[in-house]
Design a protein around this motif. Sequence first.
Motif, mmCIF file in Angstrom:
data_model
loop_
_atom_site.group_PDB
_atom_site.id
_atom_site.type_symbol
_atom_site.label_atom_id
_atom_site.label_comp_id
_atom_site.label_asym_id
_atom_site.label_seq_id
_atom_site.Cartn_x
_atom_site.Cartn_y
_atom_site.Cartn_z
ATOM 1 N N ASN A 39 0.823 -1.216 0.000
ATOM 2 C CA ASN A 39 0.000 0.000 0.000
ATOM 3 C C ASN A 39 0.850 1.255 0.000
ATOM 4 O OD1 ASN A 39 -2.791 -0.373 -0.209
ATOM 5 N ND2 ASN A 39 -2.836 -1.333 1.809
ATOM 6 N N ASP A 40 1.970 1.228 0.745
ATOM 7 C CA ASP A 40 2.876 2.375 0.777
ATOM 8 C C ASP A 40 3.426 2.659 -0.631
ATOM 9 O OD1 ASP A 40 2.459 2.481 3.481
ATOM 10 O OD2 ASP A 40 4.414 1.678 4.057
ATOM 11 N N ILE A 41 3.825 1.593 -1.324
ATOM 12 C CA ILE A 41 4.361 1.751 -2.679
ATOM 13 C C ILE A 41 3.279 2.283 -3.621
ATOM 14 C CG2 ILE A 41 5.206 0.463 -4.713
ATOM 15 C CD1 ILE A 41 6.825 -1.279 -2.775
ATOM 16 N N LYS A 42 2.097 1.682 -3.555
ATOM 17 C CA LYS A 42 0.988 2.120 -4.407
ATOM 18 C C LYS A 42 0.687 3.603 -4.218
ATOM 19 C CE LYS A 42 -2.196 -1.704 -5.120
ATOM 20 N NZ LYS A 42 -3.514 -2.227 -4.780
ATOM 21 N N THR A 43 0.652 4.016 -2.941
ATOM 22 C CA THR A 43 0.275 5.398 -2.640
ATOM 23 C C THR A 43 1.344 6.368 -3.141
ATOM 24 O OG1 THR A 43 -0.780 4.507 -0.657
ATOM 25 C CG2 THR A 43 -0.643 6.890 -0.814
ATOM 26 N N ALA A 44 2.624 6.055 -2.875
ATOM 27 C CA ALA A 44 3.703 6.954 -3.300
ATOM 28 C C ALA A 44 3.772 7.051 -4.825
ATOM 29 C CB ALA A 44 5.038 6.474 -2.727
ATOM 30 N N VAL A 45 3.610 5.920 -5.527
ATOM 31 C CA VAL A 45 3.636 5.932 -6.995
ATOM 32 C C VAL A 45 2.470 6.755 -7.537
ATOM 33 C CG1 VAL A 45 3.340 4.477 -9.061
ATOM 34 C CG2 VAL A 45 4.903 3.747 -7.242
ATOM 35 N N SER A 46 1.312 6.616 -6.902
ATOM 36 C CA SER A 46 0.134 7.371 -7.324
ATOM 37 C C SER A 46 0.387 8.879 -7.219
ATOM 38 C CB SER A 46 -1.057 6.958 -6.458
ATOM 39 O OG SER A 46 -2.262 7.356 -7.047
ATOM 40 N N GLU A 47 1.040 9.293 -6.135
ATOM 41 C CA GLU A 47 1.352 10.721 -5.950
ATOM 42 C C GLU A 47 2.326 11.211 -7.027
ATOM 43 O OE1 GLU A 47 -0.290 12.376 -3.878
ATOM 44 O OE2 GLU A 47 -0.949 10.921 -2.379
ATOM 45 N N ALA A 48 3.386 10.432 -7.269
ATOM 46 C CA ALA A 48 4.416 10.863 -8.225
ATOM 47 C C ALA A 48 3.843 10.959 -9.641
ATOM 48 C CB ALA A 48 5.598 9.901 -8.185
ATOM 49 N N VAL A 49 3.044 9.951 -10.028
ATOM 50 C CA VAL A 49 2.470 9.939 -11.376
ATOM 51 C C VAL A 49 1.444 11.072 -11.528
ATOM 52 C CG1 VAL A 49 1.017 8.581 -12.946
ATOM 53 C CG2 VAL A 49 2.941 7.494 -11.799
ATOM 54 N N THR A 50 0.660 11.305 -10.477
ATOM 55 C CA THR A 50 -0.313 12.409 -10.515
ATOM 56 C C THR A 50 0.411 13.748 -10.693
ATOM 57 O OG1 THR A 50 -1.835 11.160 -9.128
ATOM 58 C CG2 THR A 50 -2.250 13.506 -9.312
ATOM 59 N N ASN A 51 1.554 13.907 -10.014
ATOM 60 C CA ASN A 51 2.350 15.137 -10.187
ATOM 61 C C ASN A 51 2.769 15.345 -11.640
ATOM 62 O OD1 ASN A 51 2.233 16.006 -7.569
ATOM 63 N ND2 ASN A 51 4.321 15.412 -7.023
ATOM 64 N N CYS A 52 3.223 14.270 -12.310
ATOM 65 C CA CYS A 52 3.609 14.387 -13.730
ATOM 66 C C CYS A 52 2.428 14.867 -14.571
ATOM 67 C CB CYS A 52 4.037 13.036 -14.304
ATOM 68 S SG CYS A 52 5.439 12.276 -13.490
ATOM 69 N N ILE A 90 12.247 23.480 -5.783
ATOM 70 C CA ILE A 90 11.976 22.135 -5.256
ATOM 71 C C ILE A 90 11.716 22.177 -3.748
ATOM 72 C CG2 ILE A 90 12.938 19.809 -4.893
ATOM 73 C CD1 ILE A 90 14.411 20.105 -7.535
ATOM 74 N N LYS A 91 12.482 23.002 -3.032
ATOM 75 C CA LYS A 91 12.327 23.087 -1.588
ATOM 76 C C LYS A 91 10.901 23.503 -1.224
ATOM 77 C CE LYS A 91 14.746 24.817 2.375
ATOM 78 N NZ LYS A 91 14.835 26.192 2.835
ATOM 79 N N LYS A 92 10.422 24.495 -1.948
ATOM 80 C CA LYS A 92 9.070 25.010 -1.718
ATOM 81 C C LYS A 92 8.031 23.940 -2.089
ATOM 82 C CE LYS A 92 6.721 28.941 -1.185
ATOM 83 N NZ LYS A 92 6.946 30.166 -0.544
ATOM 84 N N ALA A 93 8.256 23.272 -3.230
ATOM 85 C CA ALA A 93 7.312 22.254 -3.707
ATOM 86 C C ALA A 93 7.162 21.117 -2.693
ATOM 87 C CB ALA A 93 7.770 21.698 -5.052
ATOM 88 N N PHE A 110 4.177 15.350 -1.948
ATOM 89 C CA PHE A 110 5.541 15.049 -1.510
ATOM 90 C C PHE A 110 5.567 14.558 -0.058
ATOM 91 C CE2 PHE A 110 7.185 17.682 -5.140
ATOM 92 C CZ PHE A 110 7.935 16.670 -5.710
ATOM 93 N N SER A 111 4.723 15.138 0.792
ATOM 94 C CA SER A 111 4.668 14.698 2.196
ATOM 95 C C SER A 111 4.281 13.225 2.281
ATOM 96 C CB SER A 111 3.646 15.516 2.996
ATOM 97 O OG SER A 111 3.922 16.874 2.866
ATOM 98 N N VAL A 112 3.311 12.820 1.459
ATOM 99 C CA VAL A 112 2.891 11.413 1.447
ATOM 100 C C VAL A 112 4.043 10.529 0.961
ATOM 101 C CG1 VAL A 112 1.349 9.741 0.331
ATOM 102 C CG2 VAL A 112 0.413 11.873 1.226
ATOM 103 N N THR A 130 11.196 16.529 -14.744
ATOM 104 C CA THR A 130 11.415 16.181 -13.339
ATOM 105 C C THR A 130 11.586 14.677 -13.199
ATOM 106 O OG1 THR A 130 10.058 18.058 -12.652
ATOM 107 C CG2 THR A 130 10.350 16.309 -11.025
ATOM 108 N N THR A 131 12.525 14.280 -12.339
ATOM 109 C CA THR A 131 12.684 12.857 -12.012
ATOM 110 C C THR A 131 12.535 12.675 -10.506
ATOM 111 O OG1 THR A 131 14.267 12.610 -13.810
ATOM 112 C CG2 THR A 131 14.200 10.839 -12.182
ATOM 113 N N ILE A 132 11.607 11.801 -10.133
ATOM 114 C CA ILE A 132 11.424 11.464 -8.726
ATOM 115 C C ILE A 132 11.956 10.047 -8.531
ATOM 116 C CG2 ILE A 132 9.710 11.094 -6.875
ATOM 117 C CD1 ILE A 132 9.336 13.848 -7.821
ATOM 118 N N THR A 133 12.782 9.842 -7.516
ATOM 119 C CA THR A 133 13.245 8.487 -7.206
ATOM 120 C C THR A 133 12.745 8.106 -5.817
ATOM 121 O OG1 THR A 133 15.206 8.995 -8.506
ATOM 122 C CG2 THR A 133 15.246 6.965 -7.228
ATOM 123 N N LEU A 134 12.082 6.963 -5.753
ATOM 124 C CA LEU A 134 11.509 6.474 -4.498
ATOM 125 C C LEU A 134 12.287 5.248 -4.043
ATOM 126 C CD1 LEU A 134 7.753 6.429 -5.686
ATOM 127 C CD2 LEU A 134 8.858 8.277 -4.411
#
Lengths: 143, 110
Positions: A39-52, A90-93, A110-112, A130-134
């Motif tokens: 669930n943690d992976i699903k949620t974080a991936v969902s956030e990153a993809v939604t950001n794109c 990025i800091k602000k984001a 990002f908090s999630v 942008t590249t996000i690495t989890l």
Amino acid sequence: MVINEFKMTVDSRSVNESFTRATVSAFASQLDPTVEEINDIKTAVSEAVTNCIVHGYKNSVGRIYIGVKIHNDGMVIITIRDRGCGIADIKKAREPLFTTLGGDRAGLGFSVMESFMDKISVRSTINKGTTITLYKKISGRAK
Amino acid sequence: MSVKLEFNDETLLCKLNGEIDHHTTLPIRLDIDERIESCRPQTVVLDFSNVTFMDSSGIGLVMGRYKVLNELGGTLEVTGLSDNSYKVMRLAGLDRIANIKKGGSKNGNQ
């Protein structure tokens, strides 16, 4: 050492949010993760993809590049990259509740990601993307 | 994702069903707000018992409804949260603006 790797490219259409998180978590499930870890992976991936989709490519459709690497110590490294507008500050984001969009966007993406993953990194260049690495260590398998 | 709306005793019960993300929230939000506008409930209950996944879009859904109700003078309850959804809600501090409960909902769903 990387023991398995997977790459895919999807259009930045919101319908692909569920497809992407399901696919990445299915690939990670070979490490025998707990329900919570999946669930943690699903949620974080969902956030990153939604950001794109909502930020990177705002009013257009582009490509989202996803890569998943599984290491022999149980570490899963997921990269999610777009070639969109980039992040000016990025800091602000990454500050909780900061959002450039109004409406019902909570500004907590990002908090999630930060609280659900062991570590995240953000690289971004204006007008390049942008590249996000989890990073997430799966405890189900500590060999 | 879908929502079933039931209005009884000044309470609007919104039974959410499926996965909540950025893609699925817009139509649900419009349905709920339209119903709040026409029924003017004292309490709105967002029932998450049948929600199978939620990311931060769920936070937006709760915060947005809180704002609408705050203007109209109603209160918000959130019930039936899974461990994962509860974790996301707590992270956002939503327990400060709404009555948030894990597990079974008011009407006895588990």
